[in-house]
Design an enzyme around this catalytic site. Structure first.
Site, PDB file in Angstrom:
ATOM      1  N   ASP A 165      17.367  55.351  18.851  1.00 31.77           N
ATOM      2  CA  ASP A 165      18.534  56.230  18.874  1.00 31.77           C
ATOM      3  C   ASP A 165      19.729  55.418  19.366  1.00 31.77           C
ATOM      4  O   ASP A 165      19.593  54.248  19.734  1.00 31.77           O
ATOM      5  CB  ASP A 165      18.287  57.488  19.737  1.00 31.77           C
ATOM      6  CG  ASP A 165      19.022  58.717  19.181  1.00 31.77           C
ATOM      7  OD1 ASP A 165      20.268  58.668  19.091  1.00 31.77           O
ATOM      8  OD2 ASP A 165      18.366  59.708  18.835  1.00 31.77           O
TER       9      ASP A 165
ATOM     10  N   ARG B 137       7.425  75.437   1.601  1.00 26.63           N
ATOM     11  CA  ARG B 137       7.968  76.766   1.941  1.00 26.63           C
ATOM     12  C   ARG B 137       7.572  77.770   0.855  1.00 26.63           C
ATOM     13  O   ARG B 137       7.107  78.876   1.153  1.00 26.63           O
ATOM     14  CB  ARG B 137       9.502  76.685   2.060  1.00 26.63           C
ATOM     15  CG  ARG B 137       9.925  75.970   3.325  1.00 26.63           C
ATOM     16  CD  ARG B 137      11.435  75.804   3.453  1.00 26.63           C
ATOM     17  NE  ARG B 137      11.742  75.295   4.781  1.00 26.63           N
ATOM     18  CZ  ARG B 137      12.806  74.559   5.083  1.00 26.63           C
ATOM     19  NH1 ARG B 137      13.692  74.251   4.147  1.00 26.63           N
ATOM     20  NH2 ARG B 137      13.001  74.147   6.311  1.00 26.63           N
TER      21      ARG B 137
ATOM     22  N   ILE C 221      13.468  66.138  14.798  1.00 25.30           N
ATOM     23  CA  ILE C 221      12.518  65.671  13.766  1.00 25.30           C
ATOM     24  C   ILE C 221      11.910  64.336  14.200  1.00 25.30           C
ATOM     25  O   ILE C 221      10.707  64.115  14.045  1.00 25.30           O
ATOM     26  CB  ILE C 221      13.185  65.522  12.381  1.00 25.30           C
ATOM     27  CG1 ILE C 221      13.877  66.830  11.968  1.00 25.30           C
ATOM     28  CG2 ILE C 221      12.152  65.144  11.322  1.00 25.30           C
ATOM     29  CD1 ILE C 221      14.560  66.785  10.616  1.00 25.30           C
TER      30      ILE C 221
ATOM     31  N   HIS D 286      18.626  68.999  -2.887  1.00 28.09           N
ATOM     32  CA  HIS D 286      18.196  69.765  -1.710  1.00 28.09           C
ATOM     33  C   HIS D 286      19.359  70.642  -1.253  1.00 28.09           C
ATOM     34  O   HIS D 286      20.001  70.395  -0.256  1.00 28.09           O
ATOM     35  CB  HIS D 286      17.768  68.799  -0.608  1.00 28.09           C
ATOM     36  CG  HIS D 286      17.203  69.498   0.591  1.00 28.09           C
ATOM     37  ND1 HIS D 286      16.141  70.371   0.510  1.00 28.09           N
ATOM     38  CD2 HIS D 286      17.528  69.437   1.900  1.00 28.09           C
ATOM     39  CE1 HIS D 286      15.865  70.829   1.714  1.00 28.09           C
ATOM     40  NE2 HIS D 286      16.694  70.277   2.578  1.00 28.09           N
TER      41      HIS D 286
ATOM     42  N   GLY E   6      16.588  57.865  14.818  1.00 28.25           N
ATOM     43  CA  GLY E   6      16.961  59.198  15.297  1.00 28.25           C
ATOM     44  C   GLY E   6      15.773  59.741  16.084  1.00 28.25           C
ATOM     45  O   GLY E   6      14.672  59.884  15.537  1.00 28.25           O
ATOM     46  N   ALA E   7      16.006  59.977  17.378  1.00 29.44           N
ATOM     47  CA  ALA E   7      14.899  60.416  18.250  1.00 29.44           C
ATOM     48  C   ALA E   7      15.077  61.884  18.638  1.00 29.44           C
ATOM     49  O   ALA E   7      14.684  62.306  19.721  1.00 29.44           O
ATOM     50  CB  ALA E   7      14.849  59.529  19.503  1.00 29.44           C
TER      51      ALA E   7
END
Ligand code: A3D
Length: 313
Positions: A35, A155, A15, A179, A11-12
């Site tokens: 990708d 966070r 993120i 999550h 995945g490009a």
């Protein structure tokens, strides 16, 4: 003769690009930025831009864009962000129908070209996607983790540091569970240099911080129209670094539970030690009855998505 490690980023997108920048800047290894075919040139362009970045910053990592799985042959680490992110109003679980076939496609290719890689899944809904990745590849539980707890804890650290008026460096937090909005920030283990946060911050402020942490991802989606990407990438790189450099860091991570905390055949966030062998230890901490109840609620939410995934297997 030492060789450079090979880090595959699947995945490009937002993120993926930030992951490539951090991995190269830290010289953790050479990067293959993958990708789908229709985005091959995008991946190649991003890779070239980031490689040129090295001339200014002074890193020598090679960064290659591709849509050919053979280029991932023998990768030491895979970080998976393939899939779609949330849009405002969507929950992470709303992504399951779109992202499930994507994680299956990724897993079946990874099984062929780099079955021994240490794998960090980021795609949402996180706990179900990492469960499905492990199931399809048949990988040992030590080698497959999901990134969520490091980000959720980061966070919370920020919110606590700002409230207490101290540096983020001195705040440590632990966020467990799935999550999702049921995640379990464990206040008893949140400290400012060893001092329990409850001694420094008033209860109603802490309650508000717990709530803001739980909704932390949604807050950013609401503002940007898409998911966060800087802190998620940094969090995953901390996990990859712990593995590659055998740092034995204790990081909250989504791991396969086989009886720990009373749960079986589920991925969920708990404190683990990540080192050169992958997940080297699952650390079991004492929880109050309230925290156990919250963890059970979070596990139930995760299980309901895993059940959807299992039904369509
Ligand atoms: P985005 O910028 O859209 O990038 C995703 C990339 O995946 C796109 O470039 C797609 O072309 C690519 N892709 C789609 N299908 C495939 C495939 N079969 N093989 C390889 N690549 C493919 O999204 P993003 O980078 O912002 O987010 C990626 C994922 O991470 C989403 O599912 C988010 O929900 C998730 N996310 C998780 C967290 C956690 O804390 C767990 C935080 C933020 C985002």
């Amino acid at each position: 003769m030492p060789t450079r490690k090979k880090i595959g980023l699947i995945g490009a997108g937002n993120i993926g690009g930030e992951l490539a920048r951090l991995v190269a800047n830290k010289e953790l290894g050479d990067v293959v930025l993958f990708d789908i075919a229709s985005k091959e040139n995008f991946a190649k362009g991003k890779a070239l831009d980031l490689e040129q970045n090295g001339s200014v910053l002074g890193y020598d990592a090679s960064i290659r864009g591709t849509s050919n799985w053979d280029d991932l042959q023998g990768a030491d680490v895979l970080i998976i962000t393939a899939g779609v992110p949330r849009k405002p109003g969507q929950s992470r679980d709303d992504l399951v129908a779109t992202n499930l076939p994507i994680i299956r496609d990724v897993a079946s290719n990874a099984k062929r070209v780099c079955p021994d890689a240490f794998v960090i899944v980021i795609s949402n809904p996180l706990d179900a996607m990492v469960y499905e990745y492990k199931r399809v590849v048949g990988a040992p539980k030590e080698k497959v983790v999901g990134m969520a707890g490091v980000l959720d804890s980061a966070r919370m650290q920020l919110f606590l540091a700002r409230e207490a008026g101290v540096s983020v460096k001195d705040v440590r937090t632990t966020v467990l569970g799935g999550h999702g909005d049921d995640m379990v920030p464990v206040l008893g283990y949140c400290t400012i240099n060893g001092i329990p946060v409850g001694q420094v911050i008033a209860k109603e402020k802490l309650d508000a911080i717990v709530e803001r942490t739980r909704k932390g991802g949604g807050e950013i989606v609401g503002l940007m129209g898409t998911s966060a990407y800087y802190a998620p990438a940094t969090s995953a790189v901390a996990m990859a670094e712990a593995y590659l450099l055998d740092q034995k860091r204790l990081l909250p991570s989504a791991v396969y539970l086989d009886g720990e905390y009373g749960y079986k055949d589920i991925f969920m966030g708990v404190p683990v030690v990540i080192g050169g062998k992958g997940v080297e230890k699952i650390v079991q901490i004492d929880l109050t009855d309230d925290e156990k109840t919250m963890l059970a609620k979070s596990a139930k939410s995760v299980q309901s998505v895993i059940d959807v995934v299992k039904k369509s297997a």
